[in-house]
Design a protein around this motif. Structure first.
Motif, PDB file in Angstrom:
ATOM      1  N   ILE A  37      11.176  -8.375  28.096  1.00  0.00           N
ATOM      2  CA  ILE A  37      10.478  -9.064  26.524  1.00  0.00           C
ATOM      3  C   ILE A  37       9.043  -8.150  26.110  1.00  0.00           C
ATOM      4  CG2 ILE A  37       8.628 -11.003  25.714  1.00  0.00           C
ATOM      5  CD1 ILE A  37      11.824 -12.400  26.821  1.00  0.00           C
ATOM      6  N   LEU A  38       9.746  -7.676  24.613  1.00  0.00           N
ATOM      7  CA  LEU A  38       8.408  -6.192  24.982  1.00  0.00           C
ATOM      8  C   LEU A  38       7.355  -7.203  23.894  1.00  0.00           C
ATOM      9  CD1 LEU A  38       9.020  -3.209  23.554  1.00  0.00           C
ATOM     10  CD2 LEU A  38      10.804  -4.278  21.624  1.00  0.00           C
ATOM     11  N   ASP A  39       6.258  -6.286  23.857  1.00  0.00           N
ATOM     12  CA  ASP A  39       5.288  -6.423  23.352  1.00  0.00           C
ATOM     13  C   ASP A  39       4.930  -5.131  22.555  1.00  0.00           C
ATOM     14  OD1 ASP A  39       2.372  -6.501  22.174  1.00  0.00           O
ATOM     15  OD2 ASP A  39       2.018  -7.081  24.547  1.00  0.00           O
ATOM     16  N   CYS A  43       3.625  -1.103  22.443  1.00  0.00           N
ATOM     17  CA  CYS A  43       4.619   0.416  22.467  1.00  0.00           C
ATOM     18  C   CYS A  43       3.873   1.630  22.034  1.00  0.00           C
ATOM     19  CB  CYS A  43       6.072  -0.332  21.823  1.00  0.00           C
ATOM     20  SG  CYS A  43       6.800   1.274  21.342  1.00  0.00           S
ATOM     21  N   ILE A  44       4.492   2.923  22.623  1.00  0.00           N
ATOM     22  CA  ILE A  44       3.804   3.864  21.590  1.00  0.00           C
ATOM     23  C   ILE A  44       4.799   4.593  21.653  1.00  0.00           C
ATOM     24  CG2 ILE A  44       1.368   3.851  23.311  1.00  0.00           C
ATOM     25  CD1 ILE A  44       3.418   5.859  25.248  1.00  0.00           C
ATOM     26  N   LYS A  45       5.911   4.160  20.767  1.00  0.00           N
ATOM     27  CA  LYS A  45       7.339   4.671  20.749  1.00  0.00           C
ATOM     28  C   LYS A  45       7.602   6.165  20.955  1.00  0.00           C
ATOM     29  CE  LYS A  45       5.872   2.795  15.840  1.00  0.00           C
ATOM     30  NZ  LYS A  45       6.325   3.808  14.870  1.00  0.00           N
ATOM     31  N   CYS A  46       7.506   5.916  22.630  1.00  0.00           N
ATOM     32  CA  CYS A  46       8.083   7.070  23.457  1.00  0.00           C
ATOM     33  C   CYS A  46       9.790   7.447  23.465  1.00  0.00           C
ATOM     34  CB  CYS A  46       6.929   7.297  24.825  1.00  0.00           C
ATOM     35  SG  CYS A  46       7.702   5.857  25.994  1.00  0.00           S
ATOM     36  N   LEU A  47       9.981   5.991  22.826  1.00  0.00           N
ATOM     37  CA  LEU A  47      11.111   6.355  23.550  1.00  0.00           C
ATOM     38  C   LEU A  47      12.203   6.131  24.849  1.00  0.00           C
ATOM     39  CD1 LEU A  47      12.950   7.751  19.796  1.00  0.00           C
ATOM     40  CD2 LEU A  47      12.993   5.485  20.305  1.00  0.00           C
ATOM     41  N   LEU A  48      11.929   5.719  25.517  1.00  0.00           N
ATOM     42  CA  LEU A  48      12.416   6.293  26.502  1.00  0.00           C
ATOM     43  C   LEU A  48      12.935   5.591  27.120  1.00  0.00           C
ATOM     44  CD1 LEU A  48       9.216   6.879  29.374  1.00  0.00           C
ATOM     45  CD2 LEU A  48      10.920   8.989  28.706  1.00  0.00           C
ATOM     46  N   CYS A  49      12.704   3.974  26.599  1.00  0.00           N
ATOM     47  CA  CYS A  49      13.384   2.619  27.268  1.00  0.00           C
ATOM     48  C   CYS A  49      15.163   2.896  26.084  1.00  0.00           C
ATOM     49  CB  CYS A  49      12.634   1.385  26.628  1.00  0.00           C
ATOM     50  SG  CYS A  49      11.984   1.444  24.953  1.00  0.00           S
ATOM     51  N   TRP A  50      15.232   3.876  25.082  1.00  0.00           N
ATOM     52  CA  TRP A  50      16.188   3.739  24.636  1.00  0.00           C
ATOM     53  C   TRP A  50      16.380   4.566  25.240  1.00  0.00           C
ATOM     54  CZ3 TRP A  50      16.598   8.374  21.993  1.00  0.00           C
ATOM     55  CH2 TRP A  50      18.262   8.440  21.061  1.00  0.00           C
ATOM     56  N   SER A  65      10.478   3.015  16.119  1.00  0.00           N
ATOM     57  CA  SER A  65       9.735   0.998  17.073  1.00  0.00           C
ATOM     58  C   SER A  65      11.246   0.922  17.486  1.00  0.00           C
ATOM     59  CB  SER A  65       9.172   0.385  16.275  1.00  0.00           C
ATOM     60  OG  SER A  65       9.955   0.719  15.279  1.00  0.00           O
ATOM     61  N   VAL A  66      10.714   0.191  18.307  1.00  0.00           N
ATOM     62  CA  VAL A  66      11.853  -0.186  19.161  1.00  0.00           C
ATOM     63  C   VAL A  66      12.706  -1.402  19.655  1.00  0.00           C
ATOM     64  CG1 VAL A  66      12.505   1.715  21.025  1.00  0.00           C
ATOM     65  CG2 VAL A  66      11.518  -0.051  21.263  1.00  0.00           C
ATOM     66  N   GLU A  67      13.690  -2.627  19.523  1.00  0.00           N
ATOM     67  CA  GLU A  67      13.877  -3.559  18.963  1.00  0.00           C
ATOM     68  C   GLU A  67      14.705  -3.687  20.788  1.00  0.00           C
ATOM     69  OE1 GLU A  67      16.162  -6.479  16.209  1.00  0.00           O
ATOM     70  OE2 GLU A  67      15.229  -4.906  15.303  1.00  0.00           O
ATOM     71  N   GLU A  82      10.906   1.733  33.440  1.00  0.00           N
ATOM     72  CA  GLU A  82      10.495   3.341  32.645  1.00  0.00           C
ATOM     73  C   GLU A  82       9.389   3.266  31.825  1.00  0.00           C
ATOM     74  OE1 GLU A  82      11.719   5.659  34.113  1.00  0.00           O
ATOM     75  OE2 GLU A  82      13.214   4.963  34.894  1.00  0.00           O
ATOM     76  N   CYS A  83       8.642   2.061  31.451  1.00  0.00           N
ATOM     77  CA  CYS A  83       8.456   2.184  30.376  1.00  0.00           C
ATOM     78  C   CYS A  83       6.688   2.535  31.360  1.00  0.00           C
ATOM     79  CB  CYS A  83       8.134   0.621  29.649  1.00  0.00           C
ATOM     80  SG  CYS A  83       6.839   1.195  27.740  1.00  0.00           S
ATOM     81  N   PRO A  84       6.118   3.539  30.298  1.00  0.00           N
ATOM     82  CA  PRO A  84       4.646   4.174  30.430  1.00  0.00           C
ATOM     83  C   PRO A  84       3.606   3.249  30.441  1.00  0.00           C
ATOM     84  CG  PRO A  84       5.797   5.196  28.134  1.00  0.00           C
ATOM     85  CD  PRO A  84       6.689   4.306  29.019  1.00  0.00           C
ATOM     86  N   VAL A  85       3.382   2.134  29.294  1.00  0.00           N
ATOM     87  CA  VAL A  85       2.512   1.658  29.202  1.00  0.00           C
ATOM     88  C   VAL A  85       2.808   0.096  29.263  1.00  0.00           C
ATOM     89  CG1 VAL A  85       1.888   3.216  27.580  1.00  0.00           C
ATOM     90  CG2 VAL A  85       3.211   1.049  26.668  1.00  0.00           C
ATOM     91  N   LYS A  86       3.632  -0.159  30.399  1.00  0.00           N
ATOM     92  CA  LYS A  86       4.141  -1.783  30.792  1.00  0.00           C
ATOM     93  C   LYS A  86       4.242  -2.392  29.447  1.00  0.00           C
ATOM     94  CE  LYS A  86       4.099  -0.918  35.055  1.00  0.00           C
ATOM     95  NZ  LYS A  86       5.426  -0.003  35.128  1.00  0.00           N
ATOM     96  N   ALA A  87       5.003  -1.941  28.294  1.00  0.00           N
ATOM     97  CA  ALA A  87       5.135  -2.724  27.120  1.00  0.00           C
ATOM     98  C   ALA A  87       6.287  -4.009  27.626  1.00  0.00           C
ATOM     99  CB  ALA A  87       5.740  -2.165  25.936  1.00  0.00           C
ATOM    100  N   ILE A  88       7.004  -3.513  27.984  1.00  0.00           N
ATOM    101  CA  ILE A  88       8.161  -4.676  28.516  1.00  0.00           C
ATOM    102  C   ILE A  88       8.409  -5.015  30.249  1.00  0.00           C
ATOM    103  CG2 ILE A  88      10.574  -4.637  28.655  1.00  0.00           C
ATOM    104  CD1 ILE A  88      10.832  -1.700  27.103  1.00  0.00           C
ATOM    105  N   THR A  89       8.392  -6.486  30.102  1.00  0.00           N
ATOM    106  CA  THR A  89       8.009  -7.256  30.998  1.00  0.00           C
ATOM    107  C   THR A  89       9.511  -8.439  31.430  1.00  0.00           C
ATOM    108  OG1 THR A  89       5.511  -7.699  30.318  1.00  0.00           O
ATOM    109  CG2 THR A  89       6.206  -9.206  32.361  1.00  0.00           C
TER     110      THR A  89
HETATM  111  S1  SF4 Z   1       9.315   2.636  26.666  1.00  0.00           S
HETATM  112 FE1  SF4 Z   1       7.560   1.489  26.455  1.00  0.00          FE
HETATM  113  S2  SF4 Z   1       6.675   2.512  25.146  1.00  0.00           S
HETATM  114 FE2  SF4 Z   1       7.864   4.140  25.311  1.00  0.00          FE
HETATM  115  S3  SF4 Z   1       9.320   3.114  23.369  1.00  0.00           S
HETATM  116 FE3  SF4 Z   1      10.340   1.993  24.533  1.00  0.00          FE
HETATM  117  S4  SF4 Z   1       8.716  -0.099  24.831  1.00  0.00           S
HETATM  118 FE4  SF4 Z   1       8.138   1.725  23.548  1.00  0.00          FE
END
Ligand code: SF4
Ligand code: SF4
Length: 94
Positions: A37-39, A43-50, A65-67, A82-89
């Motif tokens: 689940i993405l908050d 999200c800081i749009k770092c794209l690491l999740c992508w 931004s990601v979806e 991998e998300c550095p700001v814990k935006a994904i749970t």
């Molecule tokens: S890794 Fe986290 S902060 Fe970076 S784009 Fe994905 S959801 Fe956003």
């Protein structure tokens, strides 16, 4: 009692894909036990999740931004790890 795990060849009804280029038709998201689940507020749009997602399950929009595409997300949890700001749970699929 044997504790040996079965190999994939021994599993009854194990799926076999015989045709190349067919992955777009197979909605692998129904394999999932845990769901990311993405908050988007965090999200800081770092794209690491992508970058790290092993499936084409993170969609990158034009503004970076990601979806999450739940049709293909298998719930591996790499994006959340991998998300550095814990935006994904990761939560139990319900
Ligand atoms: S890794 Fe986290 S902060 Fe970076 S784009 Fe994905 S959801 Fe956003
Ligand atoms: S849980 Fe795994 S498959 Fe699903 S979006 Fe995250 S990295 Fe991709």
């Amino acid at each position: 009692m044997s504790s040996r795990l079965l190999s994939w060849r021994e599993l009854p009804g194990a799926p076999v894909i015989t045709e190349g280029g067919s992955s777009i038709r197979y909605k692998t998201g129904n394999w999932r036990a845990l769901k990311p689940i993405l908050d988007s507020n965090k999200c800081i749009k770092c794209l690491l999740c992508w970058f790290y997602c092993p499936e084409p399950a993170i969609i990158r929009r034009e503004d970076d931004s990601v979806e999450i595409d739940y049709n293909y997300c298998k719930g591996c949890g790499i994006c959340a790890h991998e998300c550095p700001v814990k935006a994904i749970t990761m939560v139990e699929e319900g």
